[in-house]
Design a protein around this motif. Sequence first.
Motif, PDB file in Angstrom:
ATOM      1  N   GLY A   1       0.796  -1.209   0.000  1.00 48.02           N
ATOM      2  CA  GLY A   1       0.000   0.000   0.000  1.00 48.02           C
ATOM      3  C   GLY A   1       0.829   1.259   0.000  1.00 48.02           C
ATOM      4  O   GLY A   1       1.759   1.417  -0.788  1.00 48.02           O
ATOM      5  N   THR A   2       0.504   2.144   0.917  1.00 48.54           N
ATOM      6  CA  THR A   2       1.162   3.444   0.944  1.00 48.54           C
ATOM      7  C   THR A   2       2.411   3.444   1.812  1.00 48.54           C
ATOM      8  O   THR A   2       2.854   4.507   2.245  1.00 48.54           O
ATOM      9  N   GLY A   3       2.946   2.281   2.086  1.00 47.92           N
ATOM     10  CA  GLY A   3       4.156   2.209   2.897  1.00 47.92           C
ATOM     11  C   GLY A   3       5.249   3.082   2.333  1.00 47.92           C
ATOM     12  O   GLY A   3       5.779   2.806   1.266  1.00 47.92           O
ATOM     13  N   GLU A   4       5.587   4.135   3.039  1.00 51.34           N
ATOM     14  CA  GLU A   4       6.563   5.108   2.560  1.00 51.34           C
ATOM     15  C   GLU A   4       7.970   4.602   2.808  1.00 51.34           C
ATOM     16  O   GLU A   4       8.273   4.054   3.862  1.00 51.34           O
ATOM     17  N   LEU A   5       8.832   4.804   1.829  1.00 53.40           N
ATOM     18  CA  LEU A   5      10.249   4.515   1.992  1.00 53.40           C
ATOM     19  C   LEU A   5      10.943   5.749   2.529  1.00 53.40           C
ATOM     20  O   LEU A   5      10.767   6.850   2.005  1.00 53.40           O
ATOM     21  N   PHE A   6      11.742   5.567   3.563  1.00 50.43           N
ATOM     22  CA  PHE A   6      12.589   6.623   4.086  1.00 50.43           C
ATOM     23  C   PHE A   6      14.023   6.252   3.731  1.00 50.43           C
ATOM     24  O   PHE A   6      14.486   5.160   4.063  1.00 50.43           O
ATOM     25  N   PHE A   7      14.707   7.177   3.055  1.00 52.12           N
ATOM     26  CA  PHE A   7      16.045   6.892   2.564  1.00 52.12           C
ATOM     27  C   PHE A   7      17.113   7.510   3.446  1.00 52.12           C
ATOM     28  O   PHE A   7      16.917   8.578   4.047  1.00 52.12           O
ATOM     29  N   GLY A   8      18.254   6.841   3.476  1.00 54.19           N
ATOM     30  CA  GLY A   8      19.433   7.421   4.098  1.00 54.19           C
ATOM     31  C   GLY A   8      20.087   8.423   3.172  1.00 54.19           C
ATOM     32  O   GLY A   8      19.591   8.698   2.074  1.00 54.19           O
TER      33      GLY A   8
END
Lengths: 114, 113
Positions: A99-106
């Motif tokens: 779904g809308t699972g957001e990716l948080f990047f380093g």
Amino acid sequence: DAGITQSPRHKVTETGTPVTLRCHQTENHRYMYWYRQDPGHGLRLIHYSYGVKDTDKGEVSDGYSVSRSKTEDFLLTLESATSSQTSVYFCAISGLAGGTGELFFGEGSRLTVL
Amino acid sequence: QKEVEQDPGPLSVPEGAIVSLNCTYSNSAFQYFMWYRQYSRKGPELLMYTYSSGNKEDGRFTAQVDKSSKYISLFIRDSQPSDSATYLCAGKGRQGGSEKLVFGKGTKLTVNP
């Protein structure tokens, strides 16, 4: 900012040497990912993890291995670096896969293989 | 054919212009569409997402998806120099029992003061 730390941020190495990149998170997120970003190719998934000791391959996994012994750490290893692995490597985390699972990047790790 | 195609630009516009960034995709399993913004030498950050077809507005930004034509758009109104970045579109959906997320190559935008 999501608590993601990549190390080292910059590395120059020689062909044939092993390299390990580390991703450390303080968010307790289940999912962790390693991407590489290259001009003309964009972001491509190398490997991902869906839990401690649970990992799977992405689209460009050849020449890379990963390990996740703790929730907070995800290691990417190049067993024998090649010039084609010169790239910027990004770790990402997510609390949800679907779904809308957001990716948080380093911030990225810039690797140069001579 | 890549599953998500994006014109890499670069795109250069004057401050205040309306910017249109576009992508096409080929995978019918994609249900979620995202725009990530990436500043130079930084990691991408999620800007907006939409589910299926339709529009979504957030301040100066509007994301649009047309599933019939498999077209994804991002509009930036009253563009500012601080909008200068690379914009990545992405499609996501369930395929073969797992989630699949595919990024476009990114479009580099420069907004000139």
